[in-house]
Design a protein around this motif. Structure first.
Motif: not given
Length: 158
Positions: A33-34, A40-44, A47-53, A56-58
């Protein structure tokens, strides 16, 4: 674990963002689960927020998904530990026994890395800090890891 700003440097140095160390009994399901959550955390986020924050995919290493059964398990574990930026130790009663896989993985990782690259996650034990943290492996106590924050995922197991 790392941000996009340093992802190129970290990607060159490490194949995995984290290696999850655990005992199958009781934490096999939790480890899976971890791994799924972290990858998959980044998919929440958009793409704009992922870039700003800087998200990326771990890439998380867990023995059941990242070590080929055809290879010697010990060799595969230690090679993947060396390729991992962080070590995440799921601390259960079985994982905290001297000589077990978690103990060997911890000492191997500490041979070349510092405690700042280790994350402890307590999954069992009513009072892990009782008696100076005797619940934890000697390597954890001796290297000062108990002075660092740890994550509590006992969620009702105590």
């Amino acid at each position: 674990m790392r941000t996009e700003s340093n992802s190129t440097v970290a990607s060159d140095a490490y194949s995995f963002d984290a290696f999850v160390s655990y005992s199958s009994d009781p934490d096999k399901g939790l480890a899976r689960e971890l791994e799924v959550f972290l990858e998959s955390f980044h998919t929440q986020f958009s793409s704009q927020d992922r870039k700003r924050l800087g998200l990326h995919k771990l890439n998380v290493c867990r023995d059941a998904t990242d070590i080929s059964p055809a290879r010697a398990i010990c060799q595969g574990v230690f090679e993947n530990l060396d390729k991992s930026r962080f070590l995440v130790v799921l601390c259960s009663n079985n994982a905290m026994k001297e000589g077990c896989w978690a103990d060997q993985e911890l000492w191997h990782f500490l041979a070349t890395r510092g405690i700042e690259d280790i994350r402890l996650v307590v999954t069992e034990c009513r009072d892990p800090m009782r008696d100076g943290g005797v619940f934890f492996l000697p390597g954890i106590r001796e290297r000062g890891l108990l002075a660092r924050p740890w994550i509590d995922l006992r969620h009702g197991r105590v």
